[in-house]
Design a protein around this motif. Structure first.
Motif, PDB file in Angstrom:
ATOM      1  N   ALA A 187       0.844  -1.188   0.000  1.00 61.35           N
ATOM      2  CA  ALA A 187       0.000   0.000   0.000  1.00 61.35           C
ATOM      3  C   ALA A 187       0.879   1.237   0.000  1.00 61.35           C
ATOM      4  N   THR A 188       0.381   2.309  -0.615  1.00 60.78           N
ATOM      5  CA  THR A 188       1.100   3.585  -0.645  1.00 60.78           C
ATOM      6  C   THR A 188       0.130   4.682  -0.212  1.00 60.78           C
ATOM      7  N   PRO A 189      -0.171   4.776   1.074  1.00 58.46           N
ATOM      8  CA  PRO A 189      -1.183   5.731   1.551  1.00 58.46           C
ATOM      9  C   PRO A 189      -0.858   7.183   1.212  1.00 58.46           C
ATOM     10  N   GLN A 190      -1.902   7.924   0.884  1.00 57.60           N
ATOM     11  CA  GLN A 190      -1.789   9.362   0.729  1.00 57.60           C
ATOM     12  C   GLN A 190      -1.564   9.994   2.103  1.00 57.60           C
ATOM     13  N   SER A 191      -1.240  11.266   2.126  1.00 58.90           N
ATOM     14  CA  SER A 191      -0.969  11.923   3.407  1.00 58.90           C
ATOM     15  C   SER A 191      -2.197  11.961   4.310  1.00 58.90           C
ATOM     16  N   ASN A 192      -3.404  11.853   3.713  1.00 60.14           N
ATOM     17  CA  ASN A 192      -4.622  11.831   4.525  1.00 60.14           C
ATOM     18  C   ASN A 192      -5.010  10.418   4.966  1.00 60.14           C
ATOM     19  N   GLY A 193      -4.223   9.427   4.576  1.00 64.02           N
ATOM     20  CA  GLY A 193      -4.460   8.052   4.997  1.00 64.02           C
ATOM     21  C   GLY A 193      -5.202   7.196   3.995  1.00 64.02           C
ATOM     22  N   SER A 194      -5.741   7.767   2.933  1.00 62.92           N
ATOM     23  CA  SER A 194      -6.448   6.959   1.931  1.00 62.92           C
ATOM     24  C   SER A 194      -5.446   6.150   1.121  1.00 62.92           C
ATOM     25  N   THR A 407       8.319  -9.162   8.659  1.00 63.69           N
ATOM     26  CA  THR A 407       6.865  -9.184   8.683  1.00 63.69           C
ATOM     27  C   THR A 407       6.321  -8.096   7.778  1.00 63.69           C
ATOM     28  N   LEU A 408       6.956  -6.927   7.859  1.00 62.78           N
ATOM     29  CA  LEU A 408       6.496  -5.762   7.119  1.00 62.78           C
ATOM     30  C   LEU A 408       7.660  -4.799   6.923  1.00 62.78           C
ATOM     31  N   GLU A 409       7.787  -4.273   5.716  1.00 59.47           N
ATOM     32  CA  GLU A 409       8.760  -3.211   5.426  1.00 59.47           C
ATOM     33  C   GLU A 409       8.006  -1.901   5.230  1.00 59.47           C
ATOM     34  N   THR A 410       8.530  -0.834   5.803  1.00 57.87           N
ATOM     35  CA  THR A 410       7.951   0.481   5.608  1.00 57.87           C
ATOM     36  C   THR A 410       9.017   1.425   5.059  1.00 57.87           C
ATOM     37  N   LEU A 411       8.579   2.386   4.251  1.00 58.99           N
ATOM     38  CA  LEU A 411       9.472   3.410   3.722  1.00 58.99           C
ATOM     39  C   LEU A 411       8.720   4.739   3.783  1.00 58.99           C
ATOM     40  N   TYR A 419       3.883   7.262   2.481  1.00 59.10           N
ATOM     41  CA  TYR A 419       4.771   6.140   2.790  1.00 59.10           C
ATOM     42  C   TYR A 419       4.341   4.910   2.019  1.00 59.10           C
ATOM     43  N   LEU A 420       5.215   3.932   2.034  1.00 55.33           N
ATOM     44  CA  LEU A 420       4.961   2.635   1.421  1.00 55.33           C
ATOM     45  C   LEU A 420       5.039   1.556   2.491  1.00 55.33           C
ATOM     46  N   ALA A 421       4.083   0.661   2.482  1.00 50.13           N
ATOM     47  CA  ALA A 421       4.098  -0.515   3.368  1.00 50.13           C
ATOM     48  C   ALA A 421       4.041  -1.751   2.485  1.00 50.13           C
ATOM     49  N   LEU A 422       4.990  -2.646   2.645  1.00 52.56           N
ATOM     50  CA  LEU A 422       5.101  -3.820   1.779  1.00 52.56           C
ATOM     51  C   LEU A 422       5.300  -5.078   2.620  1.00 52.56           C
ATOM     52  N   GLY A 423       4.570  -6.123   2.276  1.00 53.78           N
ATOM     53  CA  GLY A 423       4.765  -7.417   2.926  1.00 53.78           C
ATOM     54  C   GLY A 423       3.597  -7.876   3.776  1.00 53.78           C
ATOM     55  N   MET A 424       2.558  -7.045   3.903  1.00 57.86           N
ATOM     56  CA  MET A 424       1.407  -7.454   4.706  1.00 57.86           C
ATOM     57  C   MET A 424       0.756  -8.703   4.104  1.00 57.86           C
ATOM     58  N   LYS A 425       0.383  -9.616   4.983  1.00 55.22           N
ATOM     59  CA  LYS A 425      -0.293 -10.825   4.519  1.00 55.22           C
ATOM     60  C   LYS A 425      -1.464 -11.199   5.417  1.00 55.22           C
ATOM     61  N   ASN A 426      -1.857 -10.295   6.301  1.00 52.97           N
ATOM     62  CA  ASN A 426      -2.872 -10.585   7.317  1.00 52.97           C
ATOM     63  C   ASN A 426      -4.173 -11.100   6.735  1.00 52.97           C
ATOM     64  N   GLU A 427      -4.596 -10.562   5.593  1.00 57.30           N
ATOM     65  CA  GLU A 427      -5.870 -10.950   4.995  1.00 57.30           C
ATOM     66  C   GLU A 427      -5.717 -11.981   3.881  1.00 57.30           C
TER      67      GLU A 427
END
Length: 454
Positions: A187-194, A407-411, A419-427
């Protein structure tokens, strides 16, 4: 820097050395410390004098339960934070934080926090990997320029490193189970979280796990990596294939992409260095994947030594299948209430762009966990010398298969607030699947078209 006194005891030079040096393997006497005063992977076996970092005590394969989808239970679920670092109290703890972590606390003073738990050092790998690491210690050498390895066997070429580029090669070649198939989400959330989600199906195979592997003629491939986009629909069917080489002086990385819309396979030389990361909306480079990957030739690498630092560790809560991605992804950063930090010893390596070389990151500061050789935090600086992006990894020991990994990488982009979050597999329907059998024919450009059928 809080450099440990034991550095000199293990024969490590906490001084600047350039990656252009060709380093010799350590002596048999030095290598004998592996498994005695050092762990079999080269970390200091003992805890620290203050008792805040314990001695190495590897987790057993039965440290917890494994559910039907392969998710692991949390061996430390009953523990509570010892304290929480916030923007208001960070001065008490800043000597054990990276500049990037401090910057995140200041940029998001109301929401970014670092919950610190009791430290555990449970990371371990199978015995045959330990044996290969010990053999590497006395035989593996850097090729000229530091951009490849000679006489390398399996994982971790330099368990007793002598300079910065050797530490980086340990990260690049560290043990990740030999083979793994995984379904992960970015995921690459916008600054407002979307945000919107991108789903990947990855396959990763080290050369010695291929059916055709000949130890007497190992070749120049380090590993094969294949990544298929499975969602959203507009991107689905695209496939990336990488052949990562061991001696990148002799033979650079080879990469191909299959474009589902065009139904064509093409060479992809841009999949390297600061080429754009797959479906990342410009928020990461190709060499940001796995925190850092690829050829180290564009940087000079300086080993600053070791220090004690709070890093994301034992992230079982963050990996829980009971969580939804919306529970994790928030405006500005991931939900820090789900994170766990522990005090660990890390190697500090500074990468500075060589004169005449090009990269969007002019400098990178690496903080690499001594127990696993995984990068835990990397601070990225732009051409003006300003801190730009902060990479933070949240790691766990996949104890049932003896694999330390993320578990998860963030940048985090401090300038844009995204930011970027990569590696989530929860769902996802399945957690990591280690140990599958692979043939080289599955990792050829000819195989990409069939792989990319929607």
């Amino acid at each position: 820097m809080n450099t440990t006194k034991q550095l000199l005891q293990v024969g490590v030079l906490g001084v600047s050395m350039l990656a252009t040096s060709v380093m010799a393997a350590v002596s048999a006497t030095e290598a004998a410390k592996l498994g005695t005063t050092l762990t079999p992977m080269g970390a200091e076996k003992a805890g620290n004098a203050a008792g805040t970092i314990p001695a190495w005590t590897p987790l057993s394969k039965t440290a917890g339960s494994v559910d039907g989808k392969g998710f692991l239970s949390d061996p430390y679920a009953n523990e509570k934070p010892l304290f929480t670092i916030t923007a208001q109290n960070l001065d008490q703890y800043k000597d054990k934080l990276a500049p990037g972590q401090i910057a995140m606390l200041k940029r998001y003073p109301e929401t970014f926090k670092i919950p610190v738990y009791p430290s555990h050092r449970g990371s371990t790998v199978p015995d045959d990997v330990f044996a290969a690491i010990k053999e590497n210690a006395t035989t593996t050498k850097l090729v000229a320029g530091g951009n490849g390895l000679e006489n390398f066997k399996s994982a971790i070429p330099f368990p007793i490193p002598q300079d910065g580029v050797e530490v980086i090669w340990n990260h690049i070649t560290r043990y990740r189970g030999g083979t793994v198939t995984r379904l992960v989400t970015q995921a690459t959330p916008q600054s407002n979280g979307s945000y919107s989600l991108v789903n990947f199906q990855d396959q990763f195979v080290f050369r010695d796990k291929m059916k055709e592997y000949d130890p007497n003629n190992p070749g120049n491939i380090l590993f094969y990596f294949k990544q298929k986009v499975t969602a959203p629909a507009r991107l689905a069917g695209g496939v990336l294939l990488v052949h990562e080489t061991l001696d990148q002086v002799k033979e650079p990385r080879s990469a191909w992409v299959y474009n589902a819309g065009q139904r064509r396979v093409r060479r992809a030389p841009q999949v390297s260095y600061d080429g754009p990361g797959t479906a990342a909306d410009g928020l990461r480079t190709s060499d940001n994947l796995d925190m850092y990957n690829g050829a180290p030739d564009r940087y000079d690498w300086k080993l600053e030594g070791k220090k004690e630092m709070y890093i994301g560790s034992d992230a079982y809560k963050l990996d829980s299948p009971s969580l939804k991605y919306a529970d994790i992804l928030k405006a500005g950063h991931i939900n820090q209430d789900l994170t766990r930090y522990e005090l660990r010893r890390v190697w500090h390596v500074v990468a500075t762009l060589k004169p005449g070389q090009r990269h969007i990151y002019a400098k990178r500061d690496f903080y690499i966990d001594e127990d696993t050789w995984q990068a835990a935090v990397i601070d990225h600086y732009d051409g003006r010398g300003q801190l730009w992006r902060v990479a933070e990894a949240h790691a766990q020991q996949y104890y049932n298969v003896q694999v330390p990994w993320y578990t998860l990488e963030t940048l985090y982009d401090l300038q844009s607030g995204r930011y970027l979050a990569l590696g989530m597999k929860n769902e996802e329907k399945r957690a990591y699947d280690f140990g599958f059998t692979a043939n080289t024919s599955e990792f050829t450009p000819a195989a990409l078209r069939q792989e990319g059928v929607r």
